[in-house]
Design a protein around this motif. Structure first.
Motif, PDB file in Angstrom:
ATOM      1  N   ASN B  34      42.871  40.275  31.421  1.00 19.10           N
ATOM      2  CA  ASN B  34      42.683  41.687  31.727  1.00 19.10           C
ATOM      3  C   ASN B  34      43.312  42.005  33.080  1.00 19.10           C
ATOM      4  O   ASN B  34      43.428  41.134  33.937  1.00 19.10           O
ATOM      5  CB  ASN B  34      41.190  42.009  31.768  1.00 19.10           C
ATOM      6  N   TYR B  36      43.202  44.848  36.355  1.00 23.82           N
ATOM      7  CA  TYR B  36      42.463  45.891  37.043  1.00 23.82           C
ATOM      8  C   TYR B  36      43.285  46.431  38.201  1.00 23.82           C
ATOM      9  O   TYR B  36      44.055  45.699  38.818  1.00 23.82           O
ATOM     10  CB  TYR B  36      41.143  45.353  37.607  1.00 23.82           C
ATOM     11  N   GLN B  38      42.731  48.432  41.909  1.00 26.14           N
ATOM     12  CA  GLN B  38      41.728  48.790  42.903  1.00 26.14           C
ATOM     13  C   GLN B  38      42.383  49.494  44.078  1.00 26.14           C
ATOM     14  O   GLN B  38      43.313  48.964  44.681  1.00 26.14           O
ATOM     15  CB  GLN B  38      40.950  47.566  43.395  1.00 26.14           C
ATOM     16  N   ALA B  43      35.971  51.103  43.489  1.00 22.60           N
ATOM     17  CA  ALA B  43      35.706  50.024  42.550  1.00 22.60           C
ATOM     18  C   ALA B  43      36.955  49.708  41.741  1.00 22.60           C
ATOM     19  O   ALA B  43      37.840  50.564  41.582  1.00 22.60           O
ATOM     20  CB  ALA B  43      34.580  50.433  41.601  1.00 22.60           C
ATOM     21  N   PRO B  44      37.055  48.498  41.225  1.00 21.40           N
ATOM     22  CA  PRO B  44      38.158  48.180  40.312  1.00 21.40           C
ATOM     23  C   PRO B  44      38.110  49.072  39.075  1.00 21.40           C
ATOM     24  O   PRO B  44      37.034  49.472  38.624  1.00 21.40           O
ATOM     25  CB  PRO B  44      37.900  46.722  39.941  1.00 21.40           C
ATOM     26  N   LEU B  46      39.641  49.249  35.100  1.00 21.52           N
ATOM     27  CA  LEU B  46      40.288  48.492  34.024  1.00 21.52           C
ATOM     28  C   LEU B  46      41.530  49.223  33.544  1.00 21.52           C
ATOM     29  O   LEU B  46      41.472  50.411  33.197  1.00 21.52           O
ATOM     30  CB  LEU B  46      39.304  48.310  32.869  1.00 21.52           C
ATOM     31  N   TYR B  49      43.453  45.288  28.698  1.00 24.29           N
ATOM     32  CA  TYR B  49      42.577  44.211  28.254  1.00 24.29           C
ATOM     33  C   TYR B  49      43.233  43.464  27.100  1.00 24.29           C
ATOM     34  O   TYR B  49      44.167  43.968  26.468  1.00 24.29           O
ATOM     35  CB  TYR B  49      41.187  44.734  27.859  1.00 24.29           C
ATOM     36  N   GLN B  55      43.740  50.398  28.152  1.00 24.42           N
ATOM     37  CA  GLN B  55      42.424  51.017  28.182  1.00 24.42           C
ATOM     38  C   GLN B  55      42.574  52.531  28.011  1.00 24.42           C
ATOM     39  O   GLN B  55      43.548  53.134  28.486  1.00 24.42           O
ATOM     40  CB  GLN B  55      41.718  50.688  29.500  1.00 24.42           C
ATOM     41  N   TYR B  87      44.628  43.199  40.143  1.00 27.52           N
ATOM     42  CA  TYR B  87      44.019  41.897  39.891  1.00 27.52           C
ATOM     43  C   TYR B  87      44.117  41.558  38.403  1.00 27.52           C
ATOM     44  O   TYR B  87      43.840  42.406  37.555  1.00 27.52           O
ATOM     45  CB  TYR B  87      42.535  41.894  40.260  1.00 27.52           C
ATOM     46  N   GLN B  89      42.413  38.990  35.499  1.00 31.44           N
ATOM     47  CA  GLN B  89      41.131  38.327  35.283  1.00 31.44           C
ATOM     48  C   GLN B  89      41.137  37.661  33.914  1.00 31.44           C
ATOM     49  O   GLN B  89      41.542  38.287  32.927  1.00 31.44           O
ATOM     50  CB  GLN B  89      39.988  39.336  35.328  1.00 31.44           C
ATOM     51  N   PHE B  99      39.100  35.798  38.690  1.00 34.03           N
ATOM     52  CA  PHE B  99      40.158  36.731  39.041  1.00 34.03           C
ATOM     53  C   PHE B  99      41.293  36.018  39.768  1.00 34.03           C
ATOM     54  O   PHE B  99      41.084  34.995  40.432  1.00 34.03           O
ATOM     55  CB  PHE B  99      39.612  37.820  39.972  1.00 34.03           C
ATOM     56  N   GLN B 101      44.136  36.334  42.892  1.00 33.32           N
ATOM     57  CA  GLN B 101      43.906  36.683  44.297  1.00 33.32           C
ATOM     58  C   GLN B 101      44.309  38.114  44.622  1.00 33.32           C
ATOM     59  O   GLN B 101      44.023  38.606  45.718  1.00 33.32           O
ATOM     60  CB  GLN B 101      44.632  35.688  45.218  1.00 33.32           C
TER      61      GLN B 101
END
Lengths: 118, 108
Positions: B34, B36, B38, B43-44, B46, B49, B55, B87, B89, B99, B101
């Motif tokens: 997945n 993300y 940020q 907040a992250p 999505l 996926y 998404q 990120y 994940q 996740f 880095q």
């Protein structure tokens, strides 16, 4: 609107305790698995803990095992994280995140900040 | 534990550029990957996926590909609102989803 709202963060001394809460709205909370995720200042994302929809299955990251306890109250649409024996390295923004279809973390709260310092 | 490694760690690009970010898993994770986005203080969010599924509500300029150990996130034409940290994940070991880095995408 689907929403998660964290609360309970703050400044605590090393060795202290805090209880975080995550209030869910806009969806059937009892049907969803939930996670806590944290992000230390200037760092990446770290999974902290997981709880199944019924609360019967729980997992923790090794870094918090034995110190943190995740729980939920489906009647109150709420998720919790009890944090004991806090350390400086627990300083972070703590997010709650919903596990959606295909095991994807699809809804996140805005986060609550925990600072562990003397 | 499965380790996720992103490259580059940071990237400078201009509005309109095509950008690719790479994520490599330390072992095969099938398509359990997945992405993300940020933004600072947020907040992250999505984006992608299952390696390549967009998404709902995410602009079509974002796309993902890959399987096994190597994955990419592509932004076809950068927009001002895309400057953020990205990120990857893995959810192969759900719920212990590790996740990468992060890749910070900055304006050139």
């Amino acid at each position: 609107e689907v929403q998660l709202v964290e609360s309970g963060g703050g400044l605590v001394q090393p060795g202290g305790s805090l209880r975080l809460s995550c209030a869910a709205s806009g969806f059937t909370f009892s049907s969803y698995e939930m996670n806590w995720v944290r992000q230390a200042p200037g760092k990446g994302l770290e999974w902290v803990s997981y709880i199944s929809s019924s609360g019967s299955t729980i997992y923790y990251a090794d870094s918090v095992k034995g110190r943190f306890t995740i729980s939920r109250d489906n009647a109150k649409n709420s998720l919790y994280l009890q944090m004991n024996s806090l350390r400086a390295e627990d300083t972070a923004v703590y997010y709650c995140a919903r596990v959606g279809t295909q095991q994807v973390w699809d809804v996140w709260g805005k986060g609550t900040t925990v600072t562990v310092s003397s | 534990d499965i380790q996720m490694t992103q490259s580059p760690s940071s990237l400078s690009a201009s509005v309109g550029d095509r950008v690719t970010i790479t994520c490599r898993a330390s072992q095969s994770i099938s398509s359990y990957l997945n992405w993300y986005q940020q933004k600072p203080g947020k907040a992250p969010k999505l984006l992608i996926y299952a390696a390549s599924s967009l998404q709902s509500g995410v602009p079509s300029r974002f796309s993902g590909s890959g399987s096994g150990t190597d994955f990419t996130l592509t932004i076809s034409s950068l927009q001002p609102e895309d400057f953020a940290t990205y990120y990857c994940q893995q959810s192969y070991t759900h719920p212990r989803g590790t996740f990468g880095q992060g890749t910070k995408l900055e304006i050139k």
